[in-house]
Scaffold this active site. Structure first.
Site, mmCIF file in Angstrom:
data_model
loop_
_atom_site.group_PDB
_atom_site.id
_atom_site.type_symbol
_atom_site.label_atom_id
_atom_site.label_comp_id
_atom_site.label_asym_id
_atom_site.label_seq_id
_atom_site.Cartn_x
_atom_site.Cartn_y
_atom_site.Cartn_z
ATOM 1 N N ASP A 57 27.315 16.389 -13.684
ATOM 2 C CA ASP A 57 27.884 17.133 -12.558
ATOM 3 C C ASP A 57 26.757 17.408 -11.580
ATOM 4 O O ASP A 57 25.907 18.269 -11.813
ATOM 5 C CB ASP A 57 28.502 18.452 -13.047
ATOM 6 C CG ASP A 57 29.170 19.232 -11.924
ATOM 7 O OD1 ASP A 57 29.110 18.776 -10.757
ATOM 8 O OD2 ASP A 57 29.747 20.297 -12.204
ATOM 9 N N ASN A 84 25.613 6.900 -6.300
ATOM 10 C CA ASN A 84 26.907 6.694 -5.668
ATOM 11 C C ASN A 84 27.763 7.957 -5.629
ATOM 12 O O ASN A 84 28.510 8.167 -4.677
ATOM 13 C CB ASN A 84 27.661 5.588 -6.407
ATOM 14 C CG ASN A 84 29.130 5.538 -6.050
ATOM 15 O OD1 ASN A 84 29.510 5.104 -4.973
ATOM 16 N ND2 ASN A 84 29.973 6.016 -6.968
ATOM 17 N N TYR A 149 29.465 16.673 6.017
ATOM 18 C CA TYR A 149 29.380 15.406 5.284
ATOM 19 C C TYR A 149 28.403 14.450 5.972
ATOM 20 O O TYR A 149 27.535 13.849 5.327
ATOM 21 C CB TYR A 149 30.763 14.777 5.185
ATOM 22 C CG TYR A 149 30.793 13.480 4.419
ATOM 23 C CD1 TYR A 149 30.626 13.477 3.034
ATOM 24 C CD2 TYR A 149 31.002 12.273 5.060
ATOM 25 C CE1 TYR A 149 30.653 12.283 2.322
ATOM 26 C CE2 TYR A 149 31.029 11.080 4.357
ATOM 27 C CZ TYR A 149 30.854 11.089 2.986
ATOM 28 O OH TYR A 149 30.878 9.903 2.290
#
Length: 274
Positions: A57, A84, A149
């Site tokens: 995590d 990724n 983001y």
């Protein structure tokens, strides 16, 4: 690095681009270890044969070190790291919760950076290695209501580009792969923030409608995986690979058009008039 008897660690390898990369590397004969926040949810028939699935995590600051402890000496044998895994986030800049931004940067930036630090000593000692940061074309072409983001992916690219200059003399190459619109279903998993009665509600709805449509019509994750594999096996991989969303055309336009005009074009492609 033309050989394929490599040990590869792929984060977020249970869906989308990550799963396609895992399958592609395994098919080439690599020893593949992949991670997920909950690998146990994956049924045996959903797993790629011969691949080892472990829990990680990245939103947990201790996650990378815990994974390294679990792997023991194996962490030093990693030849290829594909960073990724990540979180996709949207919301008006004014309304993004601080805790959400912190979690996003821990997941998208600090986690991958720490994991890279953990595998680098072994790569450097052996004189070869590849680290691939899976970024986003939004890092190069920021979009309204995707500020957090875009910023996280730009930060990841900044780390990678500078570190590449430090590590290439040791035969370790870091590259950034920036996918555009990819049909992975990530829009269904995107975390979204919007205050009740927000003045940005119409703008956000329009942007998300166009963004989700572009992603549904995007290229297959296997196409991105093929680009990543090319970077892995190349003797001298490029600093940046862009795939999807008609790349490399947007990067050419970015070089020749005024910055403000390019921003307007990106906004218009998502139904926004600026």
């Amino acid at each position: 690095m033309a050989q394929t008897d490599l040990t590869a660690l792929v984060t977020g390898g249970t869906s989308g681009i990550g799963r396609a990369v895992v399958a592609a590397l395994a098919a080439k004969g690599c020893t593949v270890i992949t991670t997920s926040r909950d690998p146990e949810r994956l049924a045996p028939e959903q797993r790629v044969s011969g691949v080892r699935y472990l829990r990680l995590d990245l939103s947990d600051p201790d996650g990378p070190d815990a994974l390294a402890e679990e792997l023991g000496e194996e962490i030093g044998a990693v030849d290829v790291l594909i960073n990724n895994a990540g979180e996709s986030q949207s919301g008006p800049f004014e309304e993004l919760p601080s805790a959400a931004i912190d979690r996003l940067f821990q997941t998208n930036v600090f986690g991958p950076v720490r994991l890279s630090q953990l595998v680098l000593p072994g790569m450097r000692r052996r004189g070869h290695g590849r680290i691939i940061m899976v970024g986003s074309m939004l890092a190069s072409f920021p979009l309204a209501h995707r500020s957090s983001y875009a910023a996280s992916k730009a930060a990841l690219a900044g780390f990678a580009t500078a570190a590449r200059q430090e590590l290439s003399p040791f035969g370790v190459w870091i590259s950034v792969v920036e996918p555009g619109s990819i049909a992975t279903g990530i829009g269904l998993r995107r975390t979204k923030y919007l205050d009740e009665g927000s003045v940005y509600a119409t703008d956000v709805s329009t942007m998300l409608e166009h963004l989700d449509r572009n992603e549904r019509d995007g290229i297959a994750p296997e196409t991105v995986a093929a680009t990543i594999v090319d970077a892995v096996i190349s003797p001298r991989p490029r600093e940046l690979y862009a795939v999807g969303s008609r790349a490399p055309l947007p990067f050419l336009l970015k070089r020749i058009l005024p910055r403000g005009l390019m921003s307007k074009i990106v906004a218009a492609q998502h139904g926004l008039r600026r």
